[in-house]
Design a protein around this motif. Structure first.
Motif, PDB file in Angstrom:
ATOM      1  N   UNK A  25       0.689  -1.130   0.087  1.00 22.75           N
ATOM      2  CA  UNK A  25       0.034   0.064  -0.082  1.00 22.75           C
ATOM      3  C   UNK A  25       0.798   1.318   0.042  1.00 22.75           C
ATOM      4  N   UNK A  28       1.898   2.877  -3.241  1.00 16.60           N
ATOM      5  CA  UNK A  28       0.896   3.392  -3.998  1.00 16.60           C
ATOM      6  C   UNK A  28       0.721   5.110  -3.879  1.00 16.60           C
ATOM      7  N   UNK A  33      -3.511  11.012  -9.148  1.00 18.03           N
ATOM      8  CA  UNK A  33      -3.299  11.898  -9.780  1.00 18.03           C
ATOM      9  C   UNK A  33      -1.858  11.415 -10.147  1.00 18.03           C
TER      10      UNK A  33
ATOM     11  N   UNK B  97     -12.587  11.070  -3.436  1.00 21.51           N
ATOM     12  CA  UNK B  97     -11.689  10.032  -4.042  1.00 21.51           C
ATOM     13  C   UNK B  97     -10.345  10.774  -4.686  1.00 21.51           C
ATOM     14  N   UNK B  98     -10.351  11.773  -5.288  1.00 25.30           N
ATOM     15  CA  UNK B  98      -9.448  12.646  -5.663  1.00 25.30           C
ATOM     16  C   UNK B  98      -8.715  13.376  -4.718  1.00 25.30           C
ATOM     17  N   UNK B 216      -5.873  -2.285  -8.707  1.00 22.54           N
ATOM     18  CA  UNK B 216      -5.312  -1.402  -7.981  1.00 22.54           C
ATOM     19  C   UNK B 216      -6.309  -0.139  -7.028  1.00 22.54           C
ATOM     20  N   UNK B 219      -6.305  -0.064  -3.223  1.00 23.46           N
ATOM     21  CA  UNK B 219      -5.146   0.552  -2.404  1.00 23.46           C
ATOM     22  C   UNK B 219      -5.758   2.181  -2.305  1.00 23.46           C
ATOM     23  N   UNK B 220      -6.297   2.707  -3.287  1.00 22.92           N
ATOM     24  CA  UNK B 220      -6.539   4.258  -3.082  1.00 22.92           C
ATOM     25  C   UNK B 220      -7.637   4.409  -2.232  1.00 22.92           C
ATOM     26  N   UNK B 222      -8.008   2.434   0.432  1.00 21.15           N
ATOM     27  CA  UNK B 222      -7.295   2.292   1.743  1.00 21.15           C
ATOM     28  C   UNK B 222      -6.403   3.446   2.083  1.00 21.15           C
ATOM     29  N   UNK B 223      -6.242   4.284   1.305  1.00 21.12           N
ATOM     30  CA  UNK B 223      -5.592   5.730   1.422  1.00 21.12           C
ATOM     31  C   UNK B 223      -6.528   6.589   2.114  1.00 21.12           C
TER      32      UNK B 223
END
Ligand code: SF4
Ligand code: SF4
Lengths: 114, 366
Positions: A25, A28, A33, B97-98, B216, B219-220, B222-223
């Protein structure tokens, strides 16, 4: 992320920056972006068929360049003829949708099995 | 140094936004948020606030414009309500999300049909899963303070999430209170200049908002979860806790609220406790991040809690009550949780009705 030295792309096209699939993780990006040129999702492997331009039949009308949804079609300088340009396809970006072949009024693009 | 002003909730928020000095404001007016827009437009017109003020043609565009502005590395603000918030819904998920640290005030209002412009909380509660931080103010002073806090929370790099500050329509937006308005100097201490988490510019162009497929995508997300956790920590440390407990110490029963109704509930609790009734109040200041740990420790030894929300989940238990039940699940002798809907379409909730609710909580009946 680095530009791939073996990637012989037209220098006037957006350069593809290679992206290694992270294994954990923390590797990433924390946001969706990326520096321009990173293709997280390459399109090339979506293709079942690839467009092939018949340069003799092509009238350089520009329709396919305009209508390609992924901006994969561009004008390339012809090495043998100064200031002449012909249609070319960027196969890193082409997803194989076939719109170019369908829209060409001169049947200059054929879709071929990958 | 603070000065005293007599302002409505909406004017208080506009004052706080002026102190935060966003570089871009994109906003579309809607009752009961309109006077925020009017006041900000006044500030811009008379030179008190230097900002790019974009009069967009819709809420969808308001938030879209701000994502673009935020990507260029500047502080951004918008405000909306009800149907406007729902019209933004697509962009809400997009902005979270962004990781665009946009701050938005939402004047809580009913949603159609039947058409209704009055206050309830169905608009924001229907957007709990959009990934935004959701804060709820009890009064105009808190709305003022939280506006500045919202920018500091959103823009913190460990957080980097948009904040929706919810303020009850009319009950808070249009009623006047004496307020402490802090000086620009003090505001600047709470809120340093914006440092972007990522930044788009012509020298270093970005491929903004790329797609991430099955491999992928998680993963985003989870961030984003990590961002929410950082927000919980930051709010608890610096911005006055996720929950606000009132006279819970000796109570066995609790009423849980969010927003402006909490003021009246406090009065009722004062009265009942002086008669020996063991009931206290727990007010939720934040629904995202959800104060799960705080609820578990505050309510561990309670018999029954009732959740009063200006909301209705048709065909299921109300959203906030359900989340509280889930937070308390697994506690030994977990309190029973009762759900109450009130204030729909701006309907008044009287002190007597609150007493009724409390007697139902004590009686353990729905
Ligand atoms: S549409 Fe056909 S003729 Fe026109 S440029 Fe493309 S390939 Fe050539
Ligand atoms: S097949 Fe589709 S993506 Fe590929 S060049 Fe033609 S129009 Fe563009």
């Amino acid at each position: 992320m680095a530009t791939d030295p073996n990637n012989k792309r037209n220098p006037n096209r957006p350069q593809i920056v290679s992206w290694n699939i992270p294994s954990k993780l923390e590797d990433y990006l924390p946001y969706p972006h990326a520096p321009s040129g990173v293709l997280i999702e390459g399109h090339a492997n979506w293709r079942l068929e690839k467009p092939i331009v018949d340069c003799v039949a092509c009238k350089n009308c520009g329709t396919c360049e305009l209508l390609c949804p992924d901006a994969a079609i561009f004008y390339e300088e012809v090495a043998s003829a100064k200031s002449a340009k012909s249609i070319a396809i960027d196969y890193e970006l082409c997803k194989g949708c076939g719109i170019c072949a369908f829209e060409c009024k001169f049947n200059a693009i054929k879709m071929e099995k990958e | 140094m603070a000065i005293q002003k007599f302002l409505s909730g909406n004017e208080a928020i506009a004052e706080a936004v002026k102190l935060a000095k966003p570089a871009v404001i994109a906003v579309y007016p809607i009752t009961p948020q309109t006077t925020v827009v009017e006041k900000l437009a006044d500030f811009v017109a008379n030179g008190e606030l230097k900002t790019e003020f974009i009069n967009v043609e819709s809420e969808h565009s308001a938030l879209s414009a701000l994502m673009g502005a935020s990507a260029m590395g500047v502080r951004t603000f918008t405000a909306t309500s009800s149907q406007g918030l729902l019209y933004m819904s697509e962009c809400l998920h997009y902005a979270a999300g962004g990781r665009f640290p946009i701050v938005m005030m939402n004047a809580n209002r009913a949603v159609a049909l039947p058409w209704n412009i009055f206050g309830d909380q169905r608009d924001s509660l229907s957007q709990l899963e959009s990934g935004w931080i959701q804060l709820y103010a009890e009064n105009a002073q808190e709305a003022f303070d939280l506006t500045l806090s919202s920018f500091a929370i959103a823009e913190n790099h460990a957080v980097a999430l948009p904040v929706m500050l919810n303020v009850d329509g009319f009950a808070l937006t249009h009623t006047y209170e004496p307020l402490n308005i802090i000086s620009q100097e003090d505001a600047d201490k709470i809120l340093p200049p914006f440092k972007p988490f990522f930044e788009m510019n012509l020298e270093k162009p970005l491929s903004l908002g790329f797609s991430a497929g099955p491999r992928d995508n998680t993963a985003f997300k989870q961030h984003q979860i990590n961002g929410m956790k950082a927000a919980a920590k930051l709010i608890n440390e610096k911005f006055g806790d996720l929950v606000d407990a009132y006279k819970l110490e000796n109570a066995k029963y609790a009423i849980i609220t969010l927003g402006s109704i909490s003021g009246l509930v406090r009065d009722v609790i004062d009265e009942l406790q002086s008669d020996g009734v063991k009931v206290g109040l727990l007010r939720l200041r934040s629904l995202r991040p959800f104060p799960e740990e705080e609820l578990r420790s505050a309510l561990a030894n309670f018999k029954t809690v009732g959740v009063l929300e200006k909301n209705l989940s048709v065909g299921a238990e109300n959203a906030v009550a359900k989340e509280i039940k889930s937070a308390l699940y697994g506690l030994e002798n977990a309190p029973q949780v009762l759900a109450f809907s009130g204030g729909l379409g701006g309907r008044d909730i009287s002190a007597n009705e609150i007493k009724d609710i409390i007697s139902k909580i004590i009686g353990g009946e729905k």
